[in-house]
Design a protein around this motif. Structure first.
Motif, mmCIF file in Angstrom:
data_model
loop_
_atom_site.group_PDB
_atom_site.id
_atom_site.type_symbol
_atom_site.label_atom_id
_atom_site.label_comp_id
_atom_site.label_asym_id
_atom_site.label_seq_id
_atom_site.Cartn_x
_atom_site.Cartn_y
_atom_site.Cartn_z
ATOM 1 N N UNK A 35 3.272 1.428 -1.928
ATOM 2 C CA UNK A 35 3.893 1.274 -3.252
ATOM 3 C C UNK A 35 5.364 0.907 -3.102
ATOM 4 N N UNK A 55 -1.771 5.404 4.829
ATOM 5 C CA UNK A 55 -2.962 5.874 4.129
ATOM 6 C C UNK A 55 -2.842 7.338 3.714
ATOM 7 N N UNK A 107 -5.540 -8.282 -0.619
ATOM 8 C CA UNK A 107 -6.031 -6.969 -1.062
ATOM 9 C C UNK A 107 -7.084 -7.087 -2.161
ATOM 10 N N UNK A 110 -10.456 -7.602 0.385
ATOM 11 C CA UNK A 110 -10.726 -7.077 1.728
ATOM 12 C C UNK A 110 -11.384 -5.702 1.703
ATOM 13 N N UNK A 111 -12.390 -5.524 2.546
ATOM 14 C CA UNK A 111 -13.066 -4.230 2.627
ATOM 15 C C UNK A 111 -12.501 -3.374 3.753
ATOM 16 N N UNK A 112 -11.808 -3.993 4.687
ATOM 17 C CA UNK A 112 -11.214 -3.186 5.755
ATOM 18 C C UNK A 112 -9.762 -3.615 5.953
ATOM 19 N N UNK A 113 -9.022 -2.767 6.614
ATOM 20 C CA UNK A 113 -7.595 -3.019 6.778
ATOM 21 C C UNK A 113 -7.349 -4.224 7.671
ATOM 22 N N UNK A 114 -8.154 -4.306 8.730
ATOM 23 C CA UNK A 114 -8.042 -5.426 9.656
ATOM 24 C C UNK A 114 -8.220 -6.754 8.909
ATOM 25 N N UNK A 125 0.814 -1.211 0.000
ATOM 26 C CA UNK A 125 0.000 0.000 0.000
ATOM 27 C C UNK A 125 0.851 1.266 0.000
#
Ligand SMILES: Nc1ncnc2c1ncn2[C@@H]1O[C@H](COP(=O)(O)OP(=O)(O)OP(=O)(O)O)[C@@H](O)[C@H]1O
Ligand SMILES: [Mg+2]
Lengths: 256, 270
Positions: free
Chosen positions: B36, B159, B210, B213-217, B34
């Motif tokens: 990069x 983020x 990735x 997944x809808x959330x980071x957890x 994330x």
């Protein structure tokens, strides 16, 4: 006037700030103060140094000369970060693939302040997040992935994140770029509420002169130098305002 | 069958080390992708090769030498990126090529292009020693603890680094921390799947997670699951079908990536 009481009310004081990127001077001798309870609009043409000034206040950039005091302390010694909320310019450039839910984005604001970021009290945490989301009218979106929201909704999530710590002052850099007129209206009403009901001081960078008449109490007009700083009533009668109206009309009237 | 699988001491050791390393790789991988910075792991793996070769050349503790070199390289890449204004992948490109060159030079000087070096290149999880297992577990626990403790700060910086900095997070410190953790994990991962494939354990499980997944957890949990299941199942297959363990593990990871990609496509269509 009682000068110490007045000192107490000063949240931010900027003194004789100069700033240059390499050889280009961007800010020249800018001084002003933000008082507790102000709803301040910072205006000025593109490239006039508004974002730069804000970054200096937030310590993201170092001024070439001059001093910033935050809540009575020199900026370098200031530690009470939860008291400051910040919504950066172009906050809406969210990576659409980033797997993070609305709830998680808002919670980032909470934990950034603590030395250790383990969730100390989950109940309190989720109540604070929920409360902030309610204030921006997005509580039903809390489990959505942020990339799936519209630009205006994303912007509101970032505001929720900025207010989740119940800051004393909230900085916003052109928060309504790319937001439709109706949402803008609701958005400014929301800022009004935060300002008047919650007592949060607001400093807002904007190109939208229209909102100045409706909402703000003070105006700072920047063009490398501080062209004007004072109440909005005086501003409307000032030379700076007339100049803006004639010279930069395109700048003032553009709406998205 | 599983019982007899677990009755071999070397398999127990391989499983223990493999699971812990897979966890660390999977979690760091999500952050790196994330940011990069997926190639960071790849580049460090190449530099680590120089560390191993140096250790073999000097005839002293290749693992410790690799650790030292990898950490120095991680800091070097970071500094080059910040100070010389290079793009991240350029800095990594420079370091990984120089690392490979130095490794080849040292190895040929030491005339040690032999079994030793190849075991580092391709992994020797089935030959791992108890002391190495304990070292791996210990270091991985440190890595995991740091990530858990600073979870929010890492997430915030990944983020939206500017807002994170504006709320008082010392970004550079966390960049250093993440780089060093990655370096440590790469060196340990080298023992499991070998240098050539360790970057895969960082990148592929995270990339798979990735996809869906809808959330980071959830991304962290899923990535960990993919990595751990691939290591366990990969070792199992390798043992019974007499396949190379490292390659089997990596191909399993890739299988999960394809699976999750398909799931995403199907979800989109329906
Ligand atoms: N990273 C940078 N390097 C060099 N110069 C810069 C950089 N960022 C901004 N500048 C220059 O500094 C000046 C002020 O920029 P700043 O972003 O503060 O303007 P602004 O008032 O916020 O403009 P806008 O209304 O377009 O957001 C501009 O002339 C710009 O070219
Ligand atoms: Mg700006």
């Amino acid at each position: 006037m009682d000068s110490t009481a007045d000192e107490d009310k000063i949240l931010i004081s900027v003194k004789n700030i100069h700033f240059r990127y390499e050889y280009t001077p961007v800010l020249i001798d800018v001084s002003f103060t933000i008082h507790s309870g102000d709803f301040l609009a910072i205006i000025g043409p593109n490239g006039s140094g508004k974002t730069t000034l804000l970054k200096i206040i937030l310590r993201l950039l170092k001024p070439s000369l001059g001093k910033v005091r935050i809540m009575g302390k020199p900026a370098e010694e200031f530690e009470d970060w939860p008291a400051i909320g910040y919504v950066p310019q172009k906050a809406t450039h969210v990576d659409p693939l980033f797997p993070v839910s609305v709830k998680e984005v808002v919670a980032m604001g909470l934990f950034s302040s603590k030395r250790i970021s383990l969730p100390v009290n989950r109940k309190e945490e989720s109540a604070a997040v929920q409360n902030a989301l309610c204030q921006v009218g997005l509580s039903s979106f809390r489990n959505r992935r942020i990339g799936k929201l519209s630009a205006g909704q994303q912007q509101r999530v970032f505001i929720a994140r900025a207010i989740v710590n119940r800051p004393r002052i909230l900085f916003l850099d052109e928060p309504t770029t790319g937001v439709d007129a109706e949402t803008q209206e609701r958005f400014y009403d929301m800022l009004d509420q935060l300002n008047k009901k919650e007592g949060i001081t607001i400093a807002l960078i904007t190109h939208d002169i229209g909102i100045i008449n409706k909402h703000v109490t003070k105006v700072a007009c920047l063009n490398q130098k501080l062209v004007y700083h004072g109440t909005h009533e005086d501003f409307c009668r000032s030379e700076a305002f007339k100049e803006m109206l004639t010279a930069g009309h395109h700048l003032i009237s553009h709406r998205h | 069958m599983v019982e007899s699988f677990l009755s071999y001491g070397f398999l127990q050791r391989a499983l223990a080390a493999g699971i812990f390393i897979a966890l660390a790789c999977a979690i760091l991988g999500v952050f790196l992708i994330l940011r990069r910075d997926a190639m960071f792991a790849h580049g460090l793996a190449h530099v680590t090769f120089a560390g191993v070769a140096l250790g073999l050349f000097l005839n002293m503790m290749p693992l410790a030498m690799a650790l030292l070199i990898a950490i120095l390289a991680a800091l070097g890449i970071l500094t080059l990126k910040k100070k010389a204004g290079l793009y991240g992948d350029t800095a990594i490109g420079i370091f990984s090529s120089v690392g490979m060159a130095a490794g080849i030079l040292l190895a040929s000087l030491a005339r040690s292009f032999n079994v030793d070096l190849f075991s580092y290149l391709f992994g020797e999880i089935l030959a791992i020693e108890t002391s190495e297992v304990l070292l791996s577990i210990g270091l991985v626990i440190v890595v995991l603890l740091i990530v858990i403790v600073y979870y929010r700060k890492f997430l915030y910086l990944t983020f939206d680094s500017e807002s994170a900095k504006a709320s008082g997070i010392k970004a550079y410190r966390f960049d250093i921390l993440l780089s060093v953790l990655t370096a440590v994990t790469i060196v340990l991962g080298m023992k499991v799947v070998g240098l050539l494939l360790v970057a895969a354990l960082v990148v592929i499980p995270a990339a798979a997670a990735l996809q869906v997944s809808a959330s980071f957890r959830k991304a962290l949990i899923l990535s960990s699951l993919v990595a751990v299941v691939s290591v366990v199942f990969g070792l199992f297959l390798a043992f019974y079908l007499d396949l190379p363990a490292s390659a089997t593990i990596v191909l399993l990871c890739f299988f999960f990536f394809l699976l999750f990609y398909a799931v995403k496509r199907i979800k989109k269509v329906s």
